[in-house]
Scaffold this motif. Sequence first.
Motif, PDB file in Angstrom:
ATOM      1  N   ASP A  93       0.162  -2.259  19.060  1.00 16.38           N
ATOM      2  CA  ASP A  93       1.163  -1.715  18.122  1.00 16.38           C
ATOM      3  C   ASP A  93       1.044  -2.238  16.700  1.00 16.38           C
ATOM      4  OD1 ASP A  93       2.299   0.063  19.820  1.00 16.38           O
ATOM      5  OD2 ASP A  93       3.916  -1.256  20.477  1.00 16.38           O
ATOM      6  N   VAL A  94      -0.121  -2.639  16.293  1.00 21.01           N
ATOM      7  CA  VAL A  94      -0.360  -2.978  14.891  1.00 21.01           C
ATOM      8  C   VAL A  94      -1.295  -1.877  14.357  1.00 21.01           C
ATOM      9  CG1 VAL A  94      -1.016  -4.817  13.296  1.00 21.01           C
ATOM     10  CG2 VAL A  94      -0.258  -5.399  15.594  1.00 21.01           C
ATOM     11  N   PHE A  95      -0.740  -0.650  14.288  1.00 19.21           N
ATOM     12  CA  PHE A  95      -1.549   0.532  14.009  1.00 19.21           C
ATOM     13  C   PHE A  95      -2.307   0.445  12.694  1.00 19.21           C
ATOM     14  CE2 PHE A  95       1.703   2.495  16.796  1.00 19.21           C
ATOM     15  CZ  PHE A  95       0.850   2.907  17.802  1.00 19.21           C
ATOM     16  N   ARG A  96      -1.568   0.178  11.630  1.00 23.71           N
ATOM     17  CA  ARG A  96      -2.179   0.241  10.306  1.00 23.71           C
ATOM     18  C   ARG A  96      -3.314  -0.776  10.164  1.00 23.71           C
ATOM     19  NH1 ARG A  96       1.754   1.091   5.696  1.00 23.71           N
ATOM     20  NH2 ARG A  96       1.772   3.001   6.843  1.00 23.71           N
ATOM     21  N   VAL A  97      -3.096  -2.002  10.580  1.00 23.09           N
ATOM     22  CA  VAL A  97      -4.125  -3.036  10.465  1.00 23.09           C
ATOM     23  C   VAL A  97      -5.324  -2.685  11.351  1.00 23.09           C
ATOM     24  CG1 VAL A  97      -4.618  -5.475  10.822  1.00 23.09           C
ATOM     25  CG2 VAL A  97      -2.426  -4.782   9.875  1.00 23.09           C
ATOM     26  N   GLY A  98      -5.059  -2.210  12.561  1.00 26.13           N
ATOM     27  CA  GLY A  98      -6.144  -1.835  13.458  1.00 26.13           C
ATOM     28  C   GLY A  98      -6.989  -0.705  12.911  1.00 26.13           C
ATOM     29  N   LEU A  99      -6.332   0.329  12.366  1.00 24.03           N
ATOM     30  CA  LEU A  99      -7.081   1.462  11.807  1.00 24.03           C
ATOM     31  C   LEU A  99      -7.826   1.063  10.539  1.00 24.03           C
ATOM     32  CD1 LEU A  99      -4.603   4.400  12.423  1.00 24.03           C
ATOM     33  CD2 LEU A  99      -6.750   3.924  13.592  1.00 24.03           C
ATOM     34  N   LEU A 100      -7.216   0.208   9.724  1.00 23.47           N
ATOM     35  CA  LEU A 100      -7.929  -0.284   8.537  1.00 23.47           C
ATOM     36  C   LEU A 100      -9.173  -1.077   8.940  1.00 23.47           C
ATOM     37  CD1 LEU A 100      -5.013  -1.357   6.175  1.00 23.47           C
ATOM     38  CD2 LEU A 100      -6.658   0.478   5.807  1.00 23.47           C
ATOM     39  N   LEU A 146      -3.862   4.286   5.237  1.00 24.84           N
ATOM     40  CA  LEU A 146      -3.037   3.942   4.077  1.00 24.84           C
ATOM     41  C   LEU A 146      -1.918   4.957   3.852  1.00 24.84           C
ATOM     42  CD1 LEU A 146      -5.758   2.720   1.567  1.00 24.84           C
ATOM     43  CD2 LEU A 146      -4.106   1.333   2.833  1.00 24.84           C
ATOM     44  N   MET A 147      -2.093   6.189   4.315  1.00 27.66           N
ATOM     45  CA  MET A 147      -1.087   7.231   4.130  1.00 27.66           C
ATOM     46  C   MET A 147      -0.144   7.350   5.323  1.00 27.66           C
ATOM     47  SD  MET A 147      -3.642  10.091   2.502  1.00 27.66           S
ATOM     48  CE  MET A 147      -2.658  11.410   3.066  1.00 27.66           C
ATOM     49  N   MET A 148      -0.324   6.514   6.320  1.00 29.67           N
ATOM     50  CA  MET A 148       0.410   6.626   7.573  1.00 29.67           C
ATOM     51  C   MET A 148       1.900   6.341   7.372  1.00 29.67           C
ATOM     52  SD  MET A 148      -0.870   4.916  11.095  1.00 29.67           S
ATOM     53  CE  MET A 148      -0.391   3.256  10.750  1.00 29.67           C
ATOM     54  N   GLN A 149       2.724   7.116   8.050  1.00 26.60           N
ATOM     55  CA  GLN A 149       4.173   6.943   8.011  1.00 26.60           C
ATOM     56  C   GLN A 149       4.588   5.920   9.054  1.00 26.60           C
ATOM     57  OE1 GLN A 149       6.284   8.444   5.895  1.00 26.60           O
ATOM     58  NE2 GLN A 149       4.672   9.629   4.902  1.00 26.60           N
ATOM     59  N   PRO A 150       5.644   5.210   8.940  1.00 28.92           N
ATOM     60  CA  PRO A 150       6.561   5.141   7.816  1.00 28.92           C
ATOM     61  C   PRO A 150       6.046   4.188   6.741  1.00 28.92           C
ATOM     62  CG  PRO A 150       7.352   3.755   9.589  1.00 28.92           C
ATOM     63  CD  PRO A 150       6.081   4.397  10.075  1.00 28.92           C
ATOM     64  N   ASP A 151       6.600   4.281   5.604  1.00 29.62           N
ATOM     65  CA  ASP A 151       6.246   3.459   4.442  1.00 29.62           C
ATOM     66  C   ASP A 151       4.764   3.520   4.106  1.00 29.62           C
ATOM     67  OD1 ASP A 151       8.923   2.575   4.281  1.00 29.62           O
ATOM     68  OD2 ASP A 151       8.506   1.004   5.762  1.00 29.62           O
ATOM     69  N   PRO A 152       4.287   4.683   3.679  1.00 33.16           N
ATOM     70  CA  PRO A 152       2.863   4.777   3.331  1.00 33.16           C
ATOM     71  C   PRO A 152       2.537   3.902   2.116  1.00 33.16           C
ATOM     72  CG  PRO A 152       4.002   6.790   2.708  1.00 33.16           C
ATOM     73  CD  PRO A 152       4.981   5.938   3.460  1.00 33.16           C
ATOM     74  N   LEU A 153       1.371   3.293   2.130  1.00 30.87           N
ATOM     75  CA  LEU A 153       0.920   2.483   1.006  1.00 30.87           C
ATOM     76  C   LEU A 153       0.237   3.335  -0.056  1.00 30.87           C
ATOM     77  CD1 LEU A 153      -0.569  -0.490   3.037  1.00 30.87           C
ATOM     78  CD2 LEU A 153       1.669  -0.342   1.934  1.00 30.87           C
ATOM     79  N   LEU A 154      -0.152   4.530   0.309  1.00 27.47           N
ATOM     80  CA  LEU A 154      -0.839   5.445  -0.605  1.00 27.47           C
ATOM     81  C   LEU A 154      -0.142   6.794  -0.526  1.00 27.47           C
ATOM     82  CD1 LEU A 154      -3.348   5.787  -2.453  1.00 27.47           C
ATOM     83  CD2 LEU A 154      -4.593   6.504  -0.438  1.00 27.47           C
TER      84      LEU A 154
END
Length: 169
Positions: A93-100, A146-154
């Motif tokens: 469940d650390v989606f953003r870091v894993g995908l980055l 980076l565009m992933m919801q919620p709170d996108p960074l880009l």
Amino acid sequence: MSAERKAPDAPQAPAAVEESPEDVTVRDAVSAPDAEGVPRRATRRFPLFTRDTARPEGGGRAAPGDAPAPARQWPILAVLLTVGLGLLLTALDVFRVGLLLIGAALVAGAVLRWVVPDVGMLAVRSRFTDIVTYGGLGLVIVLLALMMQPDPLLRFPWLQDMLHFTVDS
């Protein structure tokens, strides 16, 4: 004796008189010299059965032959281990870091393919194709992370407008 040569697969009768390359005339539109310089028919058609495949450029060992197997394939192992770590983080469940991490591993694979002359099994096709494929997929994964919801960074405002235009119409 006839000046035309038979196809390489056809059995040839032994020649009574040796021909010099100057005496041979080839009437085919497509002809190429063989190892001795004698012109022979070369076809542009692919063979019916593939007998061998060429190693992609840069597909040699990344380390000397006496090195252990993992050391000889360190570029592909580095990319795969980083992608595996990214998949593990995504599963935890650390989606953003894993995908980055996955996208960064693919971009690093493109950089390795560009910089390192022999990358072993990381070389799949030509150098250009590998760089474009690894780099393009890695960049797309990083941008989507980076565009992933919620709170996108880009944020791309035109993307929001395009989405509302297509959904609301």
